[in-house]
Design an enzyme around this catalytic site. Sequence first.
Site, short mmCIF file in Angstrom:
data_model
loop_
_atom_site.label_atom_id
_atom_site.label_comp_id
_atom_site.label_asym_id
_atom_site.label_seq_id
_atom_site.Cartn_x
_atom_site.Cartn_y
_atom_site.Cartn_z
N MET A 19 0.68 -1.13 0.51
CA MET A 19 0.15 0.41 -0.19
C MET A 19 1.38 1.25 -0.32
O MET A 19 1.48 1.79 1.33
CB MET A 19 -0.91 -0.19 1.18
N CYS A 102 -2.53 -2.16 -9.76
CA CYS A 102 -2.66 -0.63 -9.73
C CYS A 102 -3.29 0.02 -10.78
O CYS A 102 -3.30 -0.08 -12.27
CB CYS A 102 -1.40 0.06 -9.64
N ASP A 206 -11.34 -6.38 0.50
CA ASP A 206 -12.36 -6.95 0.73
C ASP A 206 -12.37 -7.89 2.55
O ASP A 206 -13.40 -8.30 3.17
CB ASP A 206 -13.82 -6.67 0.59
N ARG A 229 -7.18 -2.40 3.99
CA ARG A 229 -6.79 -1.66 4.25
C ARG A 229 -7.78 -1.64 5.75
O ARG A 229 -7.54 -1.15 6.89
CB ARG A 229 -8.43 -1.24 3.69
C1 FMN Z 1 -4.01 3.77 0.10
C2 FMN Z 1 -3.57 2.05 -0.39
C3 FMN Z 1 -2.86 2.32 -1.01
C4 FMN Z 1 -2.40 1.28 -2.19
N1 FMN Z 1 -1.30 0.76 -2.45
C5 FMN Z 1 -0.79 -0.35 -3.67
C6 FMN Z 1 0.37 -0.16 -4.05
O1 FMN Z 1 1.55 0.37 -3.71
N2 FMN Z 1 0.74 -1.93 -5.19
C7 FMN Z 1 -0.42 -3.14 -5.02
O2 FMN Z 1 -0.09 -3.32 -5.71
N3 FMN Z 1 -1.77 -2.30 -4.22
C8 FMN Z 1 -1.49 -1.23 -4.02
N4 FMN Z 1 -3.28 -0.93 -3.35
C9 FMN Z 1 -4.06 -1.93 -3.14
C10 FMN Z 1 -4.11 -3.42 -1.88
O3 FMN Z 1 -2.64 -3.44 -1.70
C11 FMN Z 1 -5.16 -4.14 -2.75
O4 FMN Z 1 -5.11 -4.60 -3.73
C12 FMN Z 1 -6.77 -3.00 -2.39
O5 FMN Z 1 -6.59 -1.96 -1.41
C13 FMN Z 1 -8.31 -4.51 -1.71
O6 FMN Z 1 -7.53 -4.57 -0.69
P1 FMN Z 1 -8.37 -4.92 0.99
O7 FMN Z 1 -9.09 -4.73 0.05
O8 FMN Z 1 -8.10 -5.06 1.49
O9 FMN Z 1 -8.28 -3.03 1.10
C14 FMN Z 1 -3.21 0.24 -2.15
C15 FMN Z 1 -4.14 0.23 -1.67
C16 FMN Z 1 -4.52 1.13 -0.80
C17 FMN Z 1 -5.82 1.39 0.07
#
Ligand code: FMN
Length: 330
Positions: A19, A102, A206, A229
């Site tokens: 992230m 991304c 999620d 998140r």
């Molecule tokens: C603040 C933020 C920054 C993120 N930066 C990246 C990143 O640098 N590389 C990446 O592959 N995904 C990035 N993501 C996506 C997350 O790795 C993840 O795929 C996405 O948040 C869904 O998962 P979650 O529902 O558990 O948050 C980012 C997400 C957030 C919220």
Amino acid sequence: MPKIGDIALPDFPLLLAPMEDVSDPPFRALCKEQGADVVYTEFISSEGLIRDAAKSVIKLDIYEKERPVGIQIFGAELDSMLQAVDIVEKSNPDIIDINFGCPVKKVVCKNAGAGILRDIPLMVKLTEAMVKRTKLPVTVKTRLGWDTNSIKIVEVAERLQDVGIKAISIHGRTRVQMYKGEADWKPIAAVKNNPRMHIPVFGNGDVDTPEAAVRMRDDFGLDGAMIGRASIGNPWFFKQVKHYFKTARHLAPPTMEERVEAARRHLQMAIDWKGEKLGVFETRRHYTNYFKGIPHFKEYRMKMVTSDDAADVFAAFDEVLEKFGDFQFA
Ligand SMILES: Cc1cc2nc3c(=O)[nH]c(=O)nc-3n(C[C@H](O)[C@H](O)[C@H](O)COP(=O)(O)O)c2cc1C
């Protein structure tokens, strides 16, 4: 038990998602202490690394205590990605991860990140060349597809496996969806159920409660969960999920003392890493979540997020403990 190359992992491992501006060394260390089995850096630009851009290079820093750790890179130019692999190797990570997920415009318009989902042959070619370039295990993080009409993730995952990646993490949304709607784990389960797949398939998107992690494991049969998140401001989430796996009961939320201690350590690690000015500045974004739900907290939060002086922020933590020490978190 799943393995990433030679890295042995526990049953249904929990991975800290990459992230941007969040998954830095102090935060990764805290998540690791609380049970994350693998942690990833935020994405790092291959072009930035080659230019020796300070902002990209500092992201290569890793602590011994966070291993196994993967460094994630993005780009779409073969030469740059290969040079970036050479640079990343010098930091001695356990894994190199390629970001093919991304959704941000400035990344996808160069065909990088999820942009490459419109050009699967390029995705496979880049991956194959990177795998050949390094002895480290290469993993891929991607999305279901570009849009709902072009979901070919079963075929894509198989082709990436066949050119040598050692695990794949799939966010259950398309690029067009960005972060909207609910993540769909069914196509990820279809990847796992492909009888030709033998590398770990990690689900992402999620997983925000222990129950969701159980569903991903038991109903969707995935090999592990990548968590983003839900861990922001809550590095305890990994411990909470593992406790629930073992007992089917929820762990009590962290006490105020534990929260203050985490905030203190987070700030101290950030200062040790980047110096006082940047350490104080970059840790600010985490406090709101550490102390979420406390009534009449604004005055204290303001002290934490407006002072440039670490001593003032540490003093604010002491005050918070003094004033709200008995607060019961829901
Ligand atoms: C603040 C933020 C920054 C993120 N930066 C990246 C990143 O640098 N590389 C990446 O592959 N995904 C990035 N993501 C996506 C997350 O790795 C993840 O795929 C996405 O948040 C869904 O998962 P979650 O529902 O558990 O948050 C980012 C997400 C957030 C919220």
